[in-house]
Design a protein around this motif. Structure first.
Motif, PDB file in Angstrom:
ATOM      1  N   LYS A 262       0.825  -1.217   0.000  1.00  0.00           N
ATOM      2  CA  LYS A 262       0.000   0.000   0.000  1.00  0.00           C
ATOM      3  C   LYS A 262       0.856   1.262   0.000  1.00  0.00           C
ATOM      4  CE  LYS A 262      -3.872  -2.230   2.355  1.00  0.00           C
ATOM      5  NZ  LYS A 262      -4.804  -2.193   3.520  1.00  0.00           N
ATOM      6  N   PHE A 263       1.955   1.203  -0.736  1.00  0.00           N
ATOM      7  CA  PHE A 263       2.863   2.342  -0.716  1.00  0.00           C
ATOM      8  C   PHE A 263       2.233   3.591  -1.329  1.00  0.00           C
ATOM      9  CE2 PHE A 263       6.782   4.696  -1.036  1.00  0.00           C
ATOM     10  CZ  PHE A 263       7.520   4.215   0.039  1.00  0.00           C
ATOM     11  N   HIS A 264       1.195   3.394  -2.134  1.00  0.00           N
ATOM     12  CA  HIS A 264       0.514   4.549  -2.723  1.00  0.00           C
ATOM     13  C   HIS A 264      -0.145   5.416  -1.653  1.00  0.00           C
ATOM     14  CE1 HIS A 264      -2.302   1.144  -2.501  1.00  0.00           C
ATOM     15  NE2 HIS A 264      -3.228   2.052  -2.212  1.00  0.00           N
ATOM     16  N   GLU A 265      -0.308   4.880  -0.432  1.00  0.00           N
ATOM     17  CA  GLU A 265      -0.905   5.643   0.655  1.00  0.00           C
ATOM     18  C   GLU A 265       0.139   6.458   1.424  1.00  0.00           C
ATOM     19  OE1 GLU A 265      -2.921   2.848   3.120  1.00  0.00           O
ATOM     20  OE2 GLU A 265      -4.421   2.306   1.586  1.00  0.00           O
ATOM     21  N   MET A 266       1.412   6.270   1.085  1.00  0.00           N
ATOM     22  CA  MET A 266       2.493   6.953   1.789  1.00  0.00           C
ATOM     23  C   MET A 266       2.520   8.439   1.443  1.00  0.00           C
ATOM     24  SD  MET A 266       5.301   6.974   3.643  1.00  0.00           S
ATOM     25  CE  MET A 266       5.706   5.244   3.823  1.00  0.00           C
ATOM     26  N   ASN A 267       2.719   9.262   2.459  1.00  0.00           N
ATOM     27  CA  ASN A 267       2.909  10.701   2.241  1.00  0.00           C
ATOM     28  C   ASN A 267       4.177  11.109   2.974  1.00  0.00           C
ATOM     29  OD1 ASN A 267       2.472  13.330   1.397  1.00  0.00           O
ATOM     30  ND2 ASN A 267       1.255  13.844   3.188  1.00  0.00           N
ATOM     31  N   ASN A 268       5.255  11.305   2.236  1.00  0.00           N
ATOM     32  CA  ASN A 268       6.564  11.532   2.835  1.00  0.00           C
ATOM     33  C   ASN A 268       6.959  13.006   2.728  1.00  0.00           C
ATOM     34  OD1 ASN A 268       9.213  11.308   3.771  1.00  0.00           O
ATOM     35  ND2 ASN A 268       9.459   9.284   2.862  1.00  0.00           N
ATOM     36  N   ASP A 269       6.555  13.785   3.717  1.00  0.00           N
ATOM     37  CA  ASP A 269       6.847  15.216   3.701  1.00  0.00           C
ATOM     38  C   ASP A 269       8.332  15.520   3.866  1.00  0.00           C
ATOM     39  OD1 ASP A 269       4.183  15.885   3.341  1.00  0.00           O
ATOM     40  OD2 ASP A 269       3.771  15.986   5.499  1.00  0.00           O
ATOM     41  N   PHE A 270       9.115  14.535   4.274  1.00  0.00           N
ATOM     42  CA  PHE A 270      10.549  14.760   4.425  1.00  0.00           C
ATOM     43  C   PHE A 270      11.223  14.995   3.076  1.00  0.00           C
ATOM     44  CE2 PHE A 270       9.339  12.189   8.123  1.00  0.00           C
ATOM     45  CZ  PHE A 270       9.835  12.965   9.149  1.00  0.00           C
ATOM     46  N   LEU A 271      10.511  14.733   1.985  1.00  0.00           N
ATOM     47  CA  LEU A 271      11.089  14.900   0.645  1.00  0.00           C
ATOM     48  C   LEU A 271      10.553  16.138  -0.071  1.00  0.00           C
ATOM     49  CD1 LEU A 271      11.102  11.188  -0.561  1.00  0.00           C
ATOM     50  CD2 LEU A 271      13.090  12.590  -0.021  1.00  0.00           C
ATOM     51  N   ASN A 272      10.012  17.080   0.670  1.00  0.00           N
ATOM     52  CA  ASN A 272       9.442  18.280   0.043  1.00  0.00           C
ATOM     53  C   ASN A 272      10.482  19.066  -0.739  1.00  0.00           C
ATOM     54  OD1 ASN A 272       6.893  17.733   0.972  1.00  0.00           O
ATOM     55  ND2 ASN A 272       6.988  19.113   2.727  1.00  0.00           N
ATOM     56  N   GLU A 273      11.711  19.118  -0.231  1.00  0.00           N
ATOM     57  CA  GLU A 273      12.768  19.844  -0.949  1.00  0.00           C
ATOM     58  C   GLU A 273      13.069  19.158  -2.280  1.00  0.00           C
ATOM     59  OE1 GLU A 273      15.557  22.626  -2.039  1.00  0.00           O
ATOM     60  OE2 GLU A 273      14.073  22.706  -0.420  1.00  0.00           O
ATOM     61  N   ALA A 274      13.071  17.831  -2.282  1.00  0.00           N
ATOM     62  CA  ALA A 274      13.294  17.091  -3.524  1.00  0.00           C
ATOM     63  C   ALA A 274      12.173  17.363  -4.518  1.00  0.00           C
ATOM     64  CB  ALA A 274      13.395  15.592  -3.232  1.00  0.00           C
ATOM     65  N   VAL A 275      10.946  17.408  -4.042  1.00  0.00           N
ATOM     66  CA  VAL A 275       9.810  17.698  -4.906  1.00  0.00           C
ATOM     67  C   VAL A 275       9.956  19.071  -5.549  1.00  0.00           C
ATOM     68  CG1 VAL A 275       7.316  18.155  -4.933  1.00  0.00           C
ATOM     69  CG2 VAL A 275       8.220  16.168  -3.692  1.00  0.00           C
ATOM     70  N   ASN A 276      10.384  20.050  -4.768  1.00  0.00           N
ATOM     71  CA  ASN A 276      10.580  21.402  -5.305  1.00  0.00           C
ATOM     72  C   ASN A 276      11.639  21.431  -6.380  1.00  0.00           C
ATOM     73  OD1 ASN A 276       8.624  22.544  -3.629  1.00  0.00           O
ATOM     74  ND2 ASN A 276      10.080  22.955  -1.989  1.00  0.00           N
ATOM     75  N   ILE A 277      12.717  20.692  -6.164  1.00  0.00           N
ATOM     76  CA  ILE A 277      13.795  20.624  -7.163  1.00  0.00           C
ATOM     77  C   ILE A 277      13.282  19.993  -8.446  1.00  0.00           C
ATOM     78  CG2 ILE A 277      16.000  19.522  -7.731  1.00  0.00           C
ATOM     79  CD1 ILE A 277      16.365  21.834  -5.839  1.00  0.00           C
ATOM     80  N   LEU A 278      12.529  18.900  -8.321  1.00  0.00           N
ATOM     81  CA  LEU A 278      12.011  18.198  -9.494  1.00  0.00           C
ATOM     82  C   LEU A 278      11.028  19.070 -10.266  1.00  0.00           C
ATOM     83  CD1 LEU A 278      11.467  14.658  -7.938  1.00  0.00           C
ATOM     84  CD2 LEU A 278      13.194  15.291  -9.629  1.00  0.00           C
ATOM     85  N   LYS A 279      10.216  19.817  -9.562  1.00  0.00           N
ATOM     86  CA  LYS A 279       9.250  20.691 -10.235  1.00  0.00           C
ATOM     87  C   LYS A 279       9.927  21.740 -11.092  1.00  0.00           C
ATOM     88  CE  LYS A 279       5.419  20.527  -6.875  1.00  0.00           C
ATOM     89  NZ  LYS A 279       4.653  21.343  -5.901  1.00  0.00           N
ATOM     90  N   ASN A 280      11.136  22.122 -10.721  1.00  0.00           N
ATOM     91  CA  ASN A 280      11.819  23.238 -11.389  1.00  0.00           C
ATOM     92  C   ASN A 280      12.910  22.804 -12.356  1.00  0.00           C
ATOM     93  OD1 ASN A 280      10.524  25.629 -10.133  1.00  0.00           O
ATOM     94  ND2 ASN A 280      11.321  24.734  -8.253  1.00  0.00           N
ATOM     95  N   ILE A 281      12.921  21.527 -12.698  1.00  0.00           N
ATOM     96  CA  ILE A 281      13.911  21.060 -13.692  1.00  0.00           C
ATOM     97  C   ILE A 281      13.642  21.741 -15.025  1.00  0.00           C
ATOM     98  CG2 ILE A 281      14.630  19.073 -15.070  1.00  0.00           C
ATOM     99  CD1 ILE A 281      14.353  17.336 -12.676  1.00  0.00           C
TER     100      ILE A 281
END
Length: 281
Positions: A262-281
Motif C-alpha cells: 500500500k505504498f501509494h498511501e504513503m505521504n513523505n513530507d521529508f522529501l518536500n525539498e526534492a519535490v521542489n527541485i524536481l518541479k523546477n527542472i
C-alpha cells in the motif's frame, strides 16, 4: 590510442576501443535509445546509490508518490533486474500484456505506471540469473518497448553500485538528473562520491542527496536516536556543491505500508525539498 581522442584518460588508456568506457560520455545523444513511438516522457530521473541496503527503492517510490500527489503523471522503470521490489511495494502483481507496438505498463492504485522484471515472469519469486549484458539489454527494452503514454516524470530505480545497469541508463536514456541515496554511516563520503564521480564522468547532473535512516524517533519521548551515528551528510554534500534533498527517519510504519503493498498511501513530507527541485527542472 582509443578511437575517442577526446577521452580525458586517453593518454593512459590501453583500450583498443572506447565502447563501454564510462569516460565516453561527451555526446550522450549518440548512444541514446529511441523513446517508444507511443510514449511522451518529459523528464527522466535516475535514483542511485553507491552501495546496497540504503533504501533506494523506498526513496524512488516515495518520490513517485509525492510527485503524483502534486498532480503530475508519473512512472517507475525498475532497473534493478536481479532485485526488483517496486511492484510488491505498490501491491501490483501479474504479468504485463502488449501488442505489436510494445508492452503496457501496469499501474498502482494511484495511477503510477511501472514496468519491472517481476511483471514479466510467471513466478515473481524466481531468481533472475543473467549476465550483465543481458540485464543491460532488458533495461533498454523497458525504455523503448514500453507504451508509457504521457508522463511528466519517469523515475529509474537502479541497482546499487556503478556497474552495467547505471552505465546503460546513463548512456541510453535521456537522463535529466540523478538523486543519490545514502545513509549516515562512516562510509557515506566514499559512497556518495563514487556515484557523484560516475555521474560527472557521464555528464549527468546530480540533483542532490537524500539521506535515509537518519534517526529513529522514540515513540514515547520524541527523542531522535542516531542508530548509525551522527550524520555528516551536510558537510559531504557541501564539499561537492550538492543539496541535501531530505533526511528520512527509520520508521516501522514505512516498512508496514511497503510490505502490505500500500505504498501509494504513503505521504513523505521529508522529501518536500526534492519535490521542489524536481518541479523546477
Amino acid at each position: 590510442m582509443p578511437e575517442n581522442s577526446n577521452c580525458s584518460s586517453a593518454s593512459s588508456c590501453d583500450r583498443s576501443s572506447c565502447e563501454g568506457c564510462p569516460s565516453k560520455g561527451g555526446d550522450k545523444t549518440s548512444f541514446q535509445e529511441p523513446m517508444n513511438a507511443f510514449s511522451n516522457i518529459k523528464h527522466v530521473i535516475g535514483v542511485v546509490s553507491g552501495k546496497g541496503g540504503v533504501g533506494k527503492s523506498f526513496v524512488t517510490s516515495s518520490l513517485a508518490v509525492q510527485m503524483t500527489n502534486a498532480g503530475y503523471k508519473v512512472g517507475i522503470l525498475d532497473a534493478d533486474i536481479t532485485g526488483p521490489s517496486i511492484p510488491k511495494m505498490f501491491g501490483v502483481h501479474g504479468q504485463v500484456v502488449g501488442n505489436d507496438n510494445g508492452m503496457f505498463p501496469m499501474e498502482s492504485e494511484n495511477g503510477i505506471k511501472m514496468i519491472s522484471i517481476n511483471l514479466l515472469m510467471e513466478d515473481e519469486e524466481a531468481p533472475v540469473i543473467w549476465r550483465g549484458p543481458v540485464i543491460a539489454g532488458v533495461v533498454k527494452q523497458f525504455w523503448n518497448e514500453t507504451l508509457w503514454g504521457d508522463l511528466d516524470y519517469l523515475f529509474v530505480d537502479m541497482p546499487p553500485g556503478t556497474g552495467d545497469v547505471p552505465l546503460t541508463v546513463f548512456q541510453s536514456l535521456p537522463v535529466d538528473g540523478i538523486v543519490i541515496v545514502t545513509s549516515p554511516q562512516e562510509l557515506v563520503q566514499m559512497i556518495v562520491k563514487k556515484a557523484y564521480n560516475m555521474a560527472n564522468m557521464m555528464n549527468i547532473p546530480v540533483l542532490g542527496v537524500v539521506e535515509n535512516f537518519s534517526y529513529l524517533k522514540c515513540p514515547d519521548c520524541g527523542k531522535e536516536i542516531k542508530l548509525f551515528g551522527e550524520s555528516n551528510i551536510d558537510a559531504v554534500a557541501a564539499d561537492m556543491g550538492l543539496k541535501v534533498l531530505g533526511k528520512l527517519p527509520l520508521d516501522p510504519a514505512y516498512a508496514q505500508v511497503a510490505d502490505s503493498g500500500k505504498f501509494h498511501e504513503m505521504n513523505n513530507d521529508f522529501l518536500n525539498e526534492a519535490v521542489n527541485i524536481l518541479k523546477n527542472i
